[in-house]
Design a protein around this motif. Structure first.
Motif, short mmCIF file in Angstrom:
data_model
loop_
_atom_site.label_atom_id
_atom_site.label_comp_id
_atom_site.label_asym_id
_atom_site.label_seq_id
_atom_site.Cartn_x
_atom_site.Cartn_y
_atom_site.Cartn_z
N LYS A 129 0.81 -1.22 0.00
CA LYS A 129 0.00 0.00 0.00
C LYS A 129 0.84 1.27 0.00
O LYS A 129 0.31 2.36 -0.24
CB LYS A 129 -0.89 0.04 1.26
CG LYS A 129 -2.12 -0.83 1.20
CD LYS A 129 -2.93 -0.71 2.51
CE LYS A 129 -3.42 0.68 2.83
NZ LYS A 129 -4.70 1.07 2.24
N ARG A 180 2.07 2.29 2.81
CA ARG A 180 1.43 2.86 4.00
C ARG A 180 2.46 3.16 5.07
O ARG A 180 3.34 2.33 5.33
CB ARG A 180 0.41 1.84 4.53
CG ARG A 180 -0.37 2.22 5.79
CD ARG A 180 -1.36 1.10 6.07
NE ARG A 180 -2.11 1.21 7.30
CZ ARG A 180 -3.44 1.44 7.33
NH1 ARG A 180 -4.11 1.63 6.23
NH2 ARG A 180 -4.07 1.43 8.49
N SER A 212 -8.06 -0.95 4.09
CA SER A 212 -8.68 -0.82 2.78
C SER A 212 -7.64 -1.12 1.70
O SER A 212 -6.46 -0.81 1.86
CB SER A 212 -9.23 0.60 2.63
OG SER A 212 -8.23 1.55 2.99
N ASN A 259 -6.52 -0.05 -1.05
CA ASN A 259 -6.08 0.99 -1.98
C ASN A 259 -4.62 1.33 -1.72
O ASN A 259 -4.09 1.07 -0.64
CB ASN A 259 -6.92 2.26 -1.75
CG ASN A 259 -6.95 2.64 -0.28
OD1 ASN A 259 -7.60 1.97 0.52
ND2 ASN A 259 -6.23 3.68 0.09
N SER A 272 -10.65 4.63 -1.00
CA SER A 272 -10.79 3.19 -0.75
C SER A 272 -11.55 2.53 -1.89
O SER A 272 -12.41 3.14 -2.51
CB SER A 272 -11.53 2.97 0.57
OG SER A 272 -10.79 3.49 1.64
N GLU A 310 -15.73 3.30 4.90
CA GLU A 310 -15.15 2.41 5.89
C GLU A 310 -15.96 2.40 7.19
O GLU A 310 -16.72 3.32 7.48
CB GLU A 310 -13.70 2.83 6.23
CG GLU A 310 -12.77 2.92 5.06
CD GLU A 310 -12.81 4.27 4.37
OE1 GLU A 310 -13.80 5.01 4.57
OE2 GLU A 310 -11.86 4.58 3.64
N HIS A 341 -6.13 12.10 2.42
CA HIS A 341 -6.64 10.80 2.05
C HIS A 341 -7.67 10.96 0.97
O HIS A 341 -8.22 12.03 0.79
CB HIS A 341 -7.32 10.23 3.29
CG HIS A 341 -6.95 8.80 3.54
ND1 HIS A 341 -7.67 8.02 4.39
CD2 HIS A 341 -5.98 8.02 3.06
CE1 HIS A 341 -7.15 6.81 4.43
NE2 HIS A 341 -6.11 6.78 3.64
#
Ligand code: TXA
Ligand code: MG
Length: 355
Positions: A57, A59, A144, A146, A152, A181, A237
């Motif tokens: 991701k 992330r 999620s 994405n 998402s 979400e 986001h």
């Protein structure tokens, strides 16, 4: 290479479910539908498997993951305490679109919780998600599915856009139902506190356990130095590539302000897009119009919002103007995402509105 399999939730292909479970049990990554958004699953008790999620991701590693389970028995080993309010909320809303944050046990690695001593847990309702978690036989960490920072995914095509070649498998169970979400509520200490608004609203939670608090940072429209309690809520986001501005205020006043802004953009030689509704789509004169849904049924707006935000990335627009969705039960969830996508760029039209 990413394997894509379709599963019909009414006639589930047992072999495909078993394969997804095996990939997860062996430490791989599988994206699957839940009723909120598509999740990117890994073995939540294995730090190395969780690390693959962060890599796929892009992330930040301090942003903790949610563990997904299918029964209360699976909760007990993960958390050191289940306060009575948490038990009542589980009874009322699990399986469903609600996540609770608990004090964690040593079984849950810090690699899953972003270093925190708490753990977020959700019991999803989607039959495909449940079958896959059961087949894996372990709690499934699933953010999620994405790329970090993008909207998402609400259908498998979105997951493919972001994750093709980066994960082992995508289970396509069709479009999700809700489209935003889960509601996150912290029950790990003191008054239960909403960290992220979702389909399960504050009023619904309060009907079960009485007054709940709201993390101010989850409301949106606040200064960026309010530090949210859910680490993931601090990042920009859901953002489309073009600059998005949200017009707030009484609907008619906001629509008129958008019409004016569209005319000004055209005069300035800019290509503008607009996020409108069934009710307003015909009134705008704009190069690109995307309809978020109907004001008669705000659930359609929740369902379509991420698809609409993604769709703008295929359009060559310089700026996007959006209507806002205040005054509905789902407003908390919808406006939280929309304002984040806009990087808090808001035009207040007419009288100030209490949020
Ligand atoms: O609907 C959903 O919740 C979806 C589906 C796949 O279940 N999952 C999801 O996960 O939205 P993700 O990772 O995109 O968002 C999880 C949010 C992040 O904002 C994260 O910071 C917060 O939950 N979170 C996770 N664990 C936490 C914890 N221990 N304390 C506070 N916040 C936590
Ligand atoms: Mg996410």
């Amino acid at each position: 290479n990413t394997k894509l399999v379709k599963i019909d939730e009414l006639h589930m292909d047992e072999a495909a479910i078993a394969e997804a479970g095996r990939v997860l049990a062996e430490g791989g990554l599988v994206a699957f539908p839940t009723e909120t958004v598509y999740g990117l699953g890994a073995n939540g008790l294995c730090a190395e498997a969780a690390a693959k999620i962060y890599a796929a991701k892009g992330r930040p590693s301090d942003n903790p993951l949610i563990l997904h389970i299918t029964s209360m028995e699976e909760l007990y080993p993960l958390v050191s305490e289940i306060p009575p309010e948490a038990a009542a909320l589980a009874e009322a809303f699990w399986p469903g679109p609600m996540t609770m944050v608990f004090k964690k046990t040593d079984l849950v690695p810090h690699g899953t919780t972003g270093g925190l001593d708490t753990v977020a847990v959700r019991m999803p309702e989607h039959p495909v998600a449940r079958a896959i978690i059961r087949a894996a036989g372990v709690p499934i960490a699933a953010p999620s599915a994405n790329t970090s920072g993008r909207p998402s995914p609400t259908k498998a095509a979105h997951v493919l856009e972001d994750m093709d070649g980066r994960i082992d498998m995508i289970v396509d169970g069709g479009e999700v139902g809700i489209g935003l979400e889960s509601t996150i509520i912290d029950v790990s200490e003191g008054t239960a506190t909403i960290l992220r608004p979702g389909y399960i609203t504050k009023a619904m939670l309060e009907q079960v356990i009485g007054p709940v608090a709201v993390d101010k940072a989850s409301l949106g429209g606040l200064s960026p130095d309010v530090r949210p309690k859910a680490p993931g809520m601090k990042y920009r986001h859901y953002a489309p590539k073009a600059e998005l501005t949200v017009f707030r205020g009484p609907v008619e006043t906001a629509c008129r302000a958008i019409e004016k802004a569209l005319a000004e953009a055209e005069a300035a030689g800019l290509r503008a897009g607009v996020i409108c509704t069934e009710e307003s789509r015909d009134r705008y004169y704009a190069p690109v119009k995307k309809c978020a849904g109907s004001r008669e049924n705000p659930e359609t707006v929740a369902h379509n919002l991420y698809d609409v935000l993604r769709a703008f990335d295929e359009e060559q627009v310089d700026c996007i103007y959006s209507e806002s969705f205040d005054g509905y039960a789902l407003s908390g969830a919808i406006m939280n995402r929309l304002l984040k996508a806009a990087g808090q760029r808001v035009v207040q039209c007419g009288e100030e509105k209490e949020v």
